[in-house]
Design a protein around this motif. Structure first.
Motif, PDB file in Angstrom:
ATOM      1  N   GLU A   1      40.643  27.838  32.892  1.00  0.00           N
ATOM      2  CA  GLU A   1      39.699  27.028  32.126  1.00  0.00           C
ATOM      3  C   GLU A   1      39.652  27.420  30.656  1.00  0.00           C
ATOM      4  OE1 GLU A   1      36.294  27.801  34.513  1.00  0.00           O
ATOM      5  OE2 GLU A   1      37.067  26.565  36.155  1.00  0.00           O
TER       6      GLU A   1
ATOM      7  N   CYS B   1      38.435  35.942  37.112  1.00  0.00           N
ATOM      8  CA  CYS B   1      39.144  35.254  38.191  1.00  0.00           C
ATOM      9  C   CYS B   1      40.155  34.246  37.644  1.00  0.00           C
ATOM     10  CB  CYS B   1      38.167  34.570  39.156  1.00  0.00           C
ATOM     11  SG  CYS B   1      37.365  33.099  38.496  1.00  0.00           S
TER      12      CYS B   1
ATOM     13  N   ARG C   1      31.586  27.937  42.459  1.00  0.00           N
ATOM     14  CA  ARG C   1      33.002  27.910  42.793  1.00  0.00           C
ATOM     15  C   ARG C   1      33.177  28.040  44.307  1.00  0.00           C
ATOM     16  NH1 ARG C   1      35.954  28.266  38.088  1.00  0.00           N
ATOM     17  NH2 ARG C   1      35.168  29.634  36.440  1.00  0.00           N
ATOM     18  N   VAL C   2      34.138  27.314  44.863  1.00  0.00           N
ATOM     19  CA  VAL C   2      34.357  27.397  46.312  1.00  0.00           C
ATOM     20  C   VAL C   2      35.169  28.649  46.627  1.00  0.00           C
ATOM     21  CG1 VAL C   2      36.394  25.836  46.239  1.00  0.00           C
ATOM     22  CG2 VAL C   2      35.133  26.152  48.370  1.00  0.00           C
ATOM     23  N   VAL C   3      34.649  29.434  47.563  1.00  0.00           N
ATOM     24  CA  VAL C   3      35.275  30.711  47.933  1.00  0.00           C
ATOM     25  C   VAL C   3      35.375  30.819  49.448  1.00  0.00           C
ATOM     26  CG1 VAL C   3      34.350  31.914  45.906  1.00  0.00           C
ATOM     27  CG2 VAL C   3      33.079  31.963  48.052  1.00  0.00           C
TER      28      VAL C   3
ATOM     29  N   SER D   1      44.906  29.915  47.261  1.00  0.00           N
ATOM     30  CA  SER D   1      44.288  28.597  47.232  1.00  0.00           C
ATOM     31  C   SER D   1      43.229  28.546  46.133  1.00  0.00           C
ATOM     32  CB  SER D   1      43.586  28.378  48.571  1.00  0.00           C
ATOM     33  OG  SER D   1      42.613  29.406  48.740  1.00  0.00           O
ATOM     34  N   VAL D   2      42.591  27.407  46.035  1.00  0.00           N
ATOM     35  CA  VAL D   2      41.471  27.243  45.117  1.00  0.00           C
ATOM     36  C   VAL D   2      40.380  28.271  45.437  1.00  0.00           C
ATOM     37  CG1 VAL D   2      39.525  25.680  44.754  1.00  0.00           C
ATOM     38  CG2 VAL D   2      41.840  24.860  44.463  1.00  0.00           C
ATOM     39  N   GLN D   3      40.188  28.513  46.720  1.00  0.00           N
ATOM     40  CA  GLN D   3      39.167  29.495  47.116  1.00  0.00           C
ATOM     41  C   GLN D   3      39.552  30.888  46.641  1.00  0.00           C
ATOM     42  OE1 GLN D   3      40.358  27.075  49.079  1.00  0.00           O
ATOM     43  NE2 GLN D   3      38.828  26.370  50.554  1.00  0.00           N
ATOM     44  N   ILE D   4      40.827  31.212  46.751  1.00  0.00           N
ATOM     45  CA  ILE D   4      41.295  32.519  46.293  1.00  0.00           C
ATOM     46  C   ILE D   4      41.191  32.600  44.771  1.00  0.00           C
ATOM     47  CG2 ILE D   4      43.311  34.051  46.167  1.00  0.00           C
ATOM     48  CD1 ILE D   4      42.071  33.848  48.962  1.00  0.00           C
TER      49      ILE D   4
ATOM     50  N   ALA E   1      39.061  31.430  42.881  1.00  0.00           N
ATOM     51  CA  ALA E   1      37.695  31.673  42.400  1.00  0.00           C
ATOM     52  C   ALA E   1      37.364  33.153  42.397  1.00  0.00           C
ATOM     53  CB  ALA E   1      36.704  30.926  43.289  1.00  0.00           C
ATOM     54  N   ARG E   2      38.242  33.958  42.940  1.00  0.00           N
ATOM     55  CA  ARG E   2      37.956  35.380  43.081  1.00  0.00           C
ATOM     56  C   ARG E   2      39.085  36.272  42.567  1.00  0.00           C
ATOM     57  NH1 ARG E   2      33.366  37.689  45.291  1.00  0.00           N
ATOM     58  NH2 ARG E   2      34.520  38.770  46.906  1.00  0.00           N
TER      59      ARG E   2
ATOM     60  N   GLY F   1      38.407  40.900  45.654  1.00  0.00           N
ATOM     61  CA  GLY F   1      38.466  41.262  47.065  1.00  0.00           C
ATOM     62  C   GLY F   1      39.517  40.526  47.875  1.00  0.00           C
TER      63      GLY F   1
ATOM     64  N   ALA G   1      40.666  31.166  38.261  1.00  0.00           N
ATOM     65  CA  ALA G   1      40.140  29.856  37.863  1.00  0.00           C
ATOM     66  C   ALA G   1      39.614  29.887  36.439  1.00  0.00           C
ATOM     67  CB  ALA G   1      39.027  29.442  38.831  1.00  0.00           C
ATOM     68  N   GLU G   2      38.992  30.989  36.085  1.00  0.00           N
ATOM     69  CA  GLU G   2      38.449  31.105  34.730  1.00  0.00           C
ATOM     70  C   GLU G   2      39.567  31.175  33.704  1.00  0.00           C
ATOM     71  OE1 GLU G   2      35.017  33.944  34.844  1.00  0.00           O
ATOM     72  OE2 GLU G   2      35.314  33.788  32.655  1.00  0.00           O
TER      73      GLU G   2
ATOM     74  N   ALA H   1      37.234  43.794  42.822  1.00  0.00           N
ATOM     75  CA  ALA H   1      37.077  42.707  41.861  1.00  0.00           C
ATOM     76  C   ALA H   1      36.855  41.444  42.707  1.00  0.00           C
ATOM     77  CB  ALA H   1      38.293  42.588  40.958  1.00  0.00           C
TER      78      ALA H   1
ATOM     79  N   LEU I   1      36.360  36.731  52.802  1.00  0.00           N
ATOM     80  CA  LEU I   1      36.885  37.692  51.846  1.00  0.00           C
ATOM     81  C   LEU I   1      35.844  38.115  50.818  1.00  0.00           C
ATOM     82  CD1 LEU I   1      40.523  36.423  51.160  1.00  0.00           C
ATOM     83  CD2 LEU I   1      39.694  38.009  52.902  1.00  0.00           C
TER      84      LEU I   1
END
Lengths: 755, 289, 158
Positions: free
Chosen positions: B81, B75, C57-59, B101-104, B106-107, B32, B77-78, B30, C63
Motif C-alpha cells: 500500500e 506486514c 485486515r483478513v487473517v 495468501s491475502v491472509q498471510i 496481513a501478517r 507469526g 500488505a502494508e 512479528a 496463525l
C-alpha cells in the motif's frame, strides 16, 4: 403422476436451500463444533514406521499422568472375525476396519494408529502420547504396486491368499484379488483391427481433500447408551461399525449426524468413532476426537495409485473392434481398492463386442484406500480415454466422431454384463458438438481435449418420513447425511408431490434412533434413492389426505383425488365439494383419525447410469512446463435436474477435483516409507486462481425408473477430467503424458525428450 | 509441559533484554506466519515469545532522503500500500506480496521472512538485489549488516544471542533503475518457491546496463548473488545475447537439492528461465523511469 | 500455568477472556468464546477456513495467538449479518448456490467482505487471486466467484 414429461411446479426451480442460512452465518454445527460438559480430549498415537511388528506397548507412564482418564490399545478391542461389510460402493471387511482403526500386531503404514488416550486437555493428551513406549521391530516395506506384486516382495498381510485365481495359490502374496470381465473374443477382435494402440499409465494416490477433518464426540451414560455426534457420510454406517468393532448391540448406539464438511467417499468409513465411543464407555465422560490435517493425510484413505495398460483396436473407418485393460491398483494396507469398479467402467461409454478387463487389488504399506468419488472410474477412464484420443489421431478421425461412432445406446451391453436401458451418452456428445466451446479458436501454446466418463450410480436402502403439522406445514425426515444440498432437493420433491408451497416444507436428517435405516450418502444415490423414498412417503401422505377428505365429505375414498395441493372430488358423480387444501385437512386431523404421517422404507433399484463428456482447453508454458486450464466445459446427463444449481455445482466440483488430480496432486513418500507432504502446502489442490469459470450443460434424458426421472449426478463429473486435461496437453504440445500428475517438471522433461 | 511465556514490550531495548536473558527457545513474533506453523506442527515449542508489534520502529515505513526504512515487522500488505516504495522498488514489494495468501500478507513481514532463513524465502532475493541493509539491535548496541549476510543456512542466521533485526533500509532508487522478482510455483498461488529470481538494474543515458544485481532463491542453502549473471548484463544493451549469457550463468550457479518441491535438474533449468524473464521485467520498468 | 487476561472487541462488542499464551486465536474463539463459525481446516495457514478480520485486515486465526487480540478489533462470521438482515455477500452466496457442504463458507465470506471493503469493483481475476488463500473442495470456485461479483455489484448500487 407421470414424472417424465410434465411441467413441474417445483422440480427444476432454483430455490434457496433450507440449511443455507445456518451455513452462511456460521451457525451450522459440524463435527468439531459440538461440546459437552466434562468432555475429554481424545488423541491417537501413530506409527512412524511404514511396516513394523509391534513387539510391545507400555502405557504405564501415560496412565498415571494427571489428567489422563483412559489409554487404549488393540488389547481393549475385541478380536473380531472376518465379516463382509457393505457400506460403500465396494464391500470391505469388518476385521480389516478394526485393524485399521487400531493396529493389531503390526503397524502397516506411517500413520497407523497403535494407541489412543483420553485426557482433560489437548496438551495433557499429547503429553500422554509422548509417554507411551512402543517397541517396534521394523520390517522392510513396499510402497508401489509393481514392487508389491513381485514374488519376493515383503508381505504386508502375511496370510493373504489371492482370490480370483484358479487354482488357489498356495503361497501368500500382496495380491488380494484378481478380477476379470469379458465380452466376446478379444483376440479375434484385435485381428480385425487396422490400428491398435497400446499404452501404459501410472497414477499416484490422491486424497479426497475435504476441508473438514474427521471429528466425533461420543458420550456414554450409566445405562450403557452411547450418543455419538459426528460428521460422516453415513450415521447408520457409524452405528453399525462401532457396534461390530466394539461388540455392542446396535440399539446401544445413537448416532446424530452433524453437518459434514465434505466427504467425497472419504467419510464412508470409521476412524476415530469406535475409539471415542470406547473411551467414553471406559471413562463415563464424553470424549471428543478431532483429527489434525496432518493426521487426515497420514491416516485416512486416499484413493489408489495405479499401474494400467490399455490396448484398443479399431478399423480404419473408426469402429472399435477390441478393447483391453489391465489395471493394478494400490489397496493400501488392507484389501479393497476400487479396481473392480475400474474394470467395469473403463470402456462403459462404448458399444463393444470384444472387451477384456483384468484387475489386481494389491496391498502396500500405505493408508487403506477409501472411496473417492466414482472410485476406480477416473483412473480407468484416464487410461482408456487417452488411448481413444491417440487412436482417433492415428485414424485421422476427430475424437468426438470416434466416440459418436462407438457410443453406447439403449440396449448396448455394458462390459460388465447388464444391458443399458434408456441412457443419455449420445445426448452429451451432441451437446458437445453444439457447444460454442468446441469450435472456439485457440491461441499459441494452447490445446483442446475431450473425454467421456461413466458411472453406474447406485440405489440402496433409504427411509423417509413425512409428518404433516397441524397448520399444514410439513417436515420431511431423511436418513442420509446431506453433503451437497440434498435437503433442498428432497424438499422440492415433497413439495411437488404434495402440491404445496416450498416454504411450507422443512427437510431434516434424522438420527439413527429417529429414522429408518438408510445407506451411506455416496454412490450418487441420495437424490435417486432418498428421492424415491420421499416420493413414496409423499404419496402415502396424499393417500391419507384423500381418505380424510372422503371421511369429511362422507364419500368413498376412491371418489377423491389429489390435485395441485388439494383433495378434489374425482368427478361430479361423487358430489359437489369445495376442494380441501392440505392445511385445511391437517387442521381437522385429530377429528378424522389422528396425526397424518407418511412413511417409506425401500431398497431403491433402477438407478440410471450417468454419462458425461468434458472439453478442456489448456495453455502450456513450454519453458517451465506449467499448465494452465484456460477454459472448461462439463456436459452431463442428469436424467432430471431437481435443483439445477446444485447439479451444476456437482459438475463444477468434480471437474475441479479431476483437474487437481491431473495436474498437481500426489502423495510423496520418502525411501523410508514416510509421507512427506501431509498438509495443504505441499499437497497441492487447486485454488481459486488456478481455475477458470467451469461452464456446465445439463442434458436431461430421464431415468424411467425414478418418479421424476432422476439419475445420480455426483460422481460422473470426476471421471472425464484426467483424460480431458491429458488430451488437451497432447493437443497443445504434441506430447502424450501417461503418468499422473502432469506436474511442471514432468511436462518439461517430456518436452525435452521430444526434441 | 511447556510453560510458554508471552511478552509484548514497548521498546527495542526491552526486546533485547528479554532475548538476551532467555534460553535458546526464545523467539521473536512479528506476523507469526512461520513461527506459529512450526509451533502447530509440533516442530518447535518456544519457551518465550517476544511480540515486537507494539514497537513503532519495527512497524513503520519511513521515506528518508537516502531511501526507505522499513520496520522489520511491517506486514506485506502494508508494503503493497506504500505508493512511493512500490514506485521505487516494485521488485521488493512484489516479492513480499507473493508470500502466501491475502491472509498471510496481513501478517507476514520482511524481518520474519529474512530471519526464518528458508532457502526459498520470496522477499530475500529481492532485498539482496536491492542492496538492503539491516539495522540490528543487540546486547552490545546497534550494528548494520547487509541483508545478504543474515541467512547462513536453512533456518540459521548470523544473528548473535539477543540480537534482532529492527528495520531494513532500502537505498533511494536511481534514475533509469528498477527491479523485479519472479518465482516459479506449480500452482498460481500458495506454494513455496521452487525457484526465485530477483534482478535489480540501472541503465545509462544510452540505454545500456550500467549496474545489475541478480539473486537466485531456492537453488542453494541461502539466496545466491550471482556475479557472473550480473556481468552478463553490465555494459550490454540487455539484448537476447546478453540474456542468454545471463541464463547460462544463472544455471551454472545453482546448487539446489532434490525435494518434494523440485529436482536439481528442474530447478536449474527454470532458474535460467526466470532470471531471463525477471531481467526483462526490470528492464521494462527501468526504461519507463 | 498462569492464564493471560485479554480485553478485546469482537463483532463490535467488548469481550474479555482468559487464555494460555500458546493458545491460538482460533482456539480461543472456538473453545473459550463458543464462536464456532470460524473453522479449523489445516492449522498451517493454507486453507483460510479460520479467517477473521482483525483491525481491518483478513487473517488466519490459526496463525495468531489469542493474547494478540489484546486491544484489537476482531470481526468474525458471526458478526457479518446485522440482526436478522444478512449481508449482501451472505444473500448472494445462497442465491448463487455458492456453497455445498458449507464448511469453507464462513472463511470465504469473511475474506470476500475484506475484499469488497477495500476494492468495491474487483475483476474476476482480482477476486480469484484475493480468495486464493481459501480452499474449497466442493464447488470448484465458479459459483463463489460469481456470488462475490454479484454482491459487489449490488453494494455499488448496480
Amino acid at each position: 403422476m407421470d414424472g417424465q414429461t410434465r411441467d413441474f411446479k417445483w422440480i427444476g426451480k432454483r430455490t434457496v436451500r433450507p440449511d443455507g442460512v445456518d451455513k452462511v452465518t456460521g451457525r451450522a454445527n459440524f463435527g468439531a463444533d459440538f461440546s459437552l460438559p466434562g468432555m475429554l480430549v481424545g488423541k491417537v498415537l501413530r506409527s512412524p514406521h511404514a511396516h513394523a511388528r509391534i513387539l510391545s506397548i507400555d502405557t504405564g507412564k501415560a496412565r498415571v499422568l494427571p489428567g489422563v482418564k483412559a489409554v487404549i490399545t488393540a488389547a481393549d478391542l475385541p478380536d473380531i472375525p472376518s465379516e463382509e461389510a457393505h457400506f460403500g460402493e465396494d464391500p470391505t471387511d469388518f476385521r480389516y476396519v478394526s485393524h485399521n482403526v487400531m493396529a493389531r500386531g503390526k503397524a502397516l503404514y506411517d500413520g497407523h494408529v497403535v494407541a489412543a488416550v483420553a485426557a482433560t486437555s489437548e496438551a495433557i493428551a499429547e503429553a500422554a502420547l509422548g509417554l507411551i513406549e512402543v517397541e517396534y521391530d521394523i520390517l522392510p516395506h513396499v510402497l508401489d504396486v509393481e514392487d508389491a506384486m513381485k514374488p519376493d516382495a515383503p508381505l504386508v498381510i502375511e496370510d493373504l491368499i489371492t482370490q480370483g485365481i484358479t487354482p488357489t495359490p498356495k503361497k501368500p502374496s500382496n495380491i488380494a484379488k484378481r478380477i476379470q470381465y469379458d465380452l466376446g473374443d478379444i483376440a479375434a477382435g484385435f485381428k480385425k483391427a487396422d490400428v491398435v494402440i497400446k499404452r501404459r499409465f501410472t497414477t499416484k494416490p490422491v486424497h479426497q481433500g475435504y476441508i473438514e477433518p474427521h471429528a466425533v464426540v461420543a458420550s456414554t451414560s450409566e445405562d450403557g447408551q452411547s450418543l455419538v455426534w459426528c460428521s460422516s457420510q453415513g450415521h447408520f454406517m457409524v452405528r453399525a461399525s462401532c457396534a461390530k468393532l466394539l461388540g455392542l448391540d446396535v440399539s446401544q448406539l445413537r448416532v446424530m449426524p452433524a453437518e459434514i464438511g465434505g466427504g467425497f467417499g472419504g467419510k464412508v468409513t470409521v476412524y476415530q468413532e469406535p475409539l471415542a465411543v470406547l473411551m467414553s464407555r471406559k471413562t463415563g465422560r464424553p470424549v471428543k476426537m478431532v483429527m489434525s490435517r496432518e493426521e487426515v493425510f497420514r491416516g485416512t484413505g486416499p484413493t489408489s495409485g495405479s499401474v494400467m495398460t490399455v490396448k484398443i483396436g479399431a478399423t480404419k473407418k473408426g469402429k472399435i473392434t477390441a478393447a483391453e485393460a489391465t489395471l493394478a491398483f494400490q489397496a493400501g494396507a488392507y484389501p479393497g481398492s476400487p479396481v473392480g469398479l475400474g474394470c467395469m467402467t473403463a470402456f462403459a461409454p462404448y458399444d463393444l463386442e470384444n472387451v477384456k478387463t483384468v484387475g489386481y487389488d494389491v496391498v502396500v504399506n500405505r493408508p487403506k484406500a477409501t472411496a473417492y468419488r466414482a472410485p476406480g472410474a477416473p483412473l480407468a477412464a484416464f487410461a482408456a480415454e487417452s488411448v481413444l484420443d491417440e487412436l482417433a489421431k492415428a485414424l485421422n478421425i476427430a475424437p468426438l466422431e470416434l466416440r459418436e461412432k462407438n457410443a453406447a445406446r439403449e440396449g448396448t451391453q455394458a462390459p460388465y454384463g447388464p444391458r443399458f436401458g434408456v441412457i443419455g451418452y449420445v445426448a452429451t456428445l451432441q451437446a458437445l458438438r453444439d457447444h460454442p466451446h468446441y469450435m472456439a479458436p485457440l491461441g499459441p501454446n494452447q490445446g483442446r481435449g475431450i473425454a467421456s466418463g461413466f458411472w453406474m450410480n447406485f440405489g440402496g436402502q433409504s427411509s423417509a418420513v413425512i409428518n404433516v403439522n397441524e397448520d399444514g406445514t410439513v417436515v420431511v425426515t431423511l436418513g442420509h447425511p446431506d453433503i451437497g444440498g440434498s435437503r433442498a432437493s428432497m424438499a422440492l420433491m415433497a413439495a411437488e408431490v404434495l402440491g404445496i408451497d416450498i416454504t411450507k416444507v422443512r427437510a431434516i436428517i434424522g438420527d439413527t434412533h429417529s429414522i429408518g435405516l438408510s445407506d451411506i450418502t455416496g454412490g450418487s444415490k441420495v437424490t435417486f434413492a432418498s428421492g424415491m423414498a420421499v416420493v413414496k412417503a409423499a404419496n402415502d401422505v396424499t393417500g391419507q389426505l384423500r381418505a380424510r377428505a372422503a371421511m369429511i365429505w362422507e364419500v368413498d375414498a376412491d371418489g377423491v383425488v389429489w390435485e395441485d395441493g388439494h383433495a378434489v372430488a374425482s368427478s361430479t358423480n361423487v358430489g359437489e365439494f369445495e376442494p380441501l387444501s392440505l392445511a385445511q385437512i391437517a387442521a381437522m386431523a385429530a377429528k378424522t383419525g389422528g396425526p397424518i404421517s407418511g412413511h417409506a422404507s425401500i431398497n431403491a433399484k433402477g438407478a440410471g447410469p450417468g454419462f458425461g463428456t468434458h472439453i478442456c482447453d489448456v495453455e502450456v508454458d513450454r519453458e517451465t512446463g506449467r499448465v494452465t486450464v484456460v477454459r472448461y466445459t462439463a456436459i452431463q446427463d442428469a436424467g432430471r435436474a431437481i435443483h439445477p444449481s446444485y447439479v451444476e455445482g456437482q459438475l463444477q466440483g468434480g471437474a475441479a477435483q479431476g483437474i487437481g488430480w491431473a495436474l498437481n496432486e500426489e502423495y510423496v513418500y520418502g525411501d523410508d516409507g514416510r509421507l512427506q507432504n501431509p498438509g495443504f502446502l505441499d499437497y497441492r489442490m487447486p485454488v481459486a486462481s488456478d481455475l477458470p469459470m467451469i461452464d456446465t450443460v445439463i442434458v436431461e434424458v430421464p431415468n424411467p425408473n425414478h418418479p421424476f426421472g432422476v439419475r445420480g449426478v455426483g460422481e460422473v463429473p470426476i471421471v472425464p477430467p484426467l483424460a480431458a486435461v491429458a488430451n488437451a496437453i497432447e493437443d497443445a504440445i504434441g506430447v502424450r503424458m501417461t503418468d499422473l500428475p502432469m506436474s511442471p517438471p514432468r511436462i518439461l522433461a517430456a518436452l525435452e525428450d521430444k526434441l | 509441559m511447556n510453560a510458554m511465556r508471552y511478552e509484548a514490550p514497548g521498546s527495542i531495548d526491552e526486546v533485547v533484554a528479554l532475548l538476551a536473558a532467555a534460553d535458546g527457545t526464545a523467539r521473536v513474533l512479528a506476523g507469526g506466519t512461520d513461527l506459529l506453523v512450526q509451533m502447530q506442527s509440533g516442530l518447535f515449542k518456544p519457551g518465550l515469545i517476544v511480540d515486537v508489534k507494539k514497537i513503532a520502529e519495527a512497524t513503520t515505513i519511513t521515506a528518508e532522503d537516502d531511501g526507505f526504512r522499513i520496520g522489520a515487522a511491517v506486514c506485506g500488505a502494508e508494503l503493497g500500500e506504500h505508493t512511493a516504495l512500490k514506485e521505487a522498488w516494485p521488485g521488493v514489494v512484489e516479492a513480499a506480496e507473493l508470500i502466501g495468501s491475502v491472509q498471510i500478507q496481513a501478517r507476514a513481514s520482511l524481518g520474519g521472512n529474512l530471519c526464518n532463513a528458508s532457502p526459498a524465502a520470496d522477499s530475500v532475493p529481492a532485498l539482496i538485489a536491492a542492496g538492503a541493509i539491516c539495522s540490528i539491535a543487540g546486547p552490545k548496541g546497534r550494528r548494520e549488516a547487509p541483508a545478504r549476510e543474515i541467512a547462513t543456512g536453512p533456518g540459521k542466521t548470523s544473528l548473535r544471542k539477543g540480537e534482532i533485526v529492527v528495520s531494513i533500509h532500502l537505498p533511494a532508487q536511481s534514475p533509469r533503475s528498477s527491479d523485479a522478482y519472479l518465482r516459479f510455483i506449480p500452482r498460481t498461488e500458495m506454494d513455496i518457491a521452487v525457484v526465485g529470481a530477483a534482478v535489480s538494474l540501472s541503465l545509462d543515458e544510452n540505454g545500456l546496463c550500467s549496474a545489475a544485481r541478480v539473486v537466485l532463491g531456492a537453488i542453494a542453502p541461502t539466496a545466491l548473488l550471482v556475479a557472473e549473471a550480473a556481468d552478463a548484463l553490465n555494459g550490454s544493451p540487455v539484448d537476447d545475447a546478453a540474456l542468454e549469457r545471463l541464463a547460462t550463468a544463472a544455471r551454472a550457479a545453482c546448487r539446489p537439492i532434490d525435494d518434494k518441491r523440485g529436482t536439481v535438474e528442474y530447478r536449474t533449468k527454470v532458474a535460467g528461465v526466470l532470471a531471463r524473464r525477471a531481467t526483462g521485467i526490470a528492464l521494462e520498468r527501468a526504461r519507463r523511469k | 500455568m498462569k492464564k493471560s487476561h485479554v480485553t478485546t472487541t469482537i463483532n463490535g462488542e467488548p469481550v474479555e477472556f482468559l487464555c494460555e499464551p500458546q493458545q491460538t486465536l482460533l482456539d480461543v474463539l472456538r473453545d473459550e468464546l463458543n464462536l464456532t463459525g470460524s473453522k479449523e481446516g489445516c492449522s498451517s495457514g493454507d486453507c483460510g477456513a479460520c479467517s477473521v478480520i482483525m483491525d481491518g485486515r483478513v487473517v488466519c486465526t490459526c496463525l495468531a495467538l489469542g493474547v494478540e487480540a489484546e486491544g484489537r478489533s476482531i470481526d468474525t462470521i458471526e458478526g457479518m449479518a446485522e440482526g436478522e438482515t444478512l449481508h449482501p455477500l451472505q444473500r448472494w452466496f445462497l442465491e448463487e448456490a455458492a456453497l455445498q457442504c458449507g464448511f469453507c463458507t464462513p472463511g470465504f465470506l469473511v475474506a470476500a467482505k475484506a475484499l469488497l471493503d477495500r476494492n468495491p469493483d474487483p475483476t474476476e481475476t482480482e477476486v480469484r487471486y484475493w480468495l486464493a488463500g481459501n480452499l474449497c473442495r466442493c464447488t470448484g470456485y465458479d459459483k463463489i466467484v460469481r456470488a462475490v461479483l454479484s454482491a459487489g455489484a449490488e453494494m455499488r448500487g448496480q
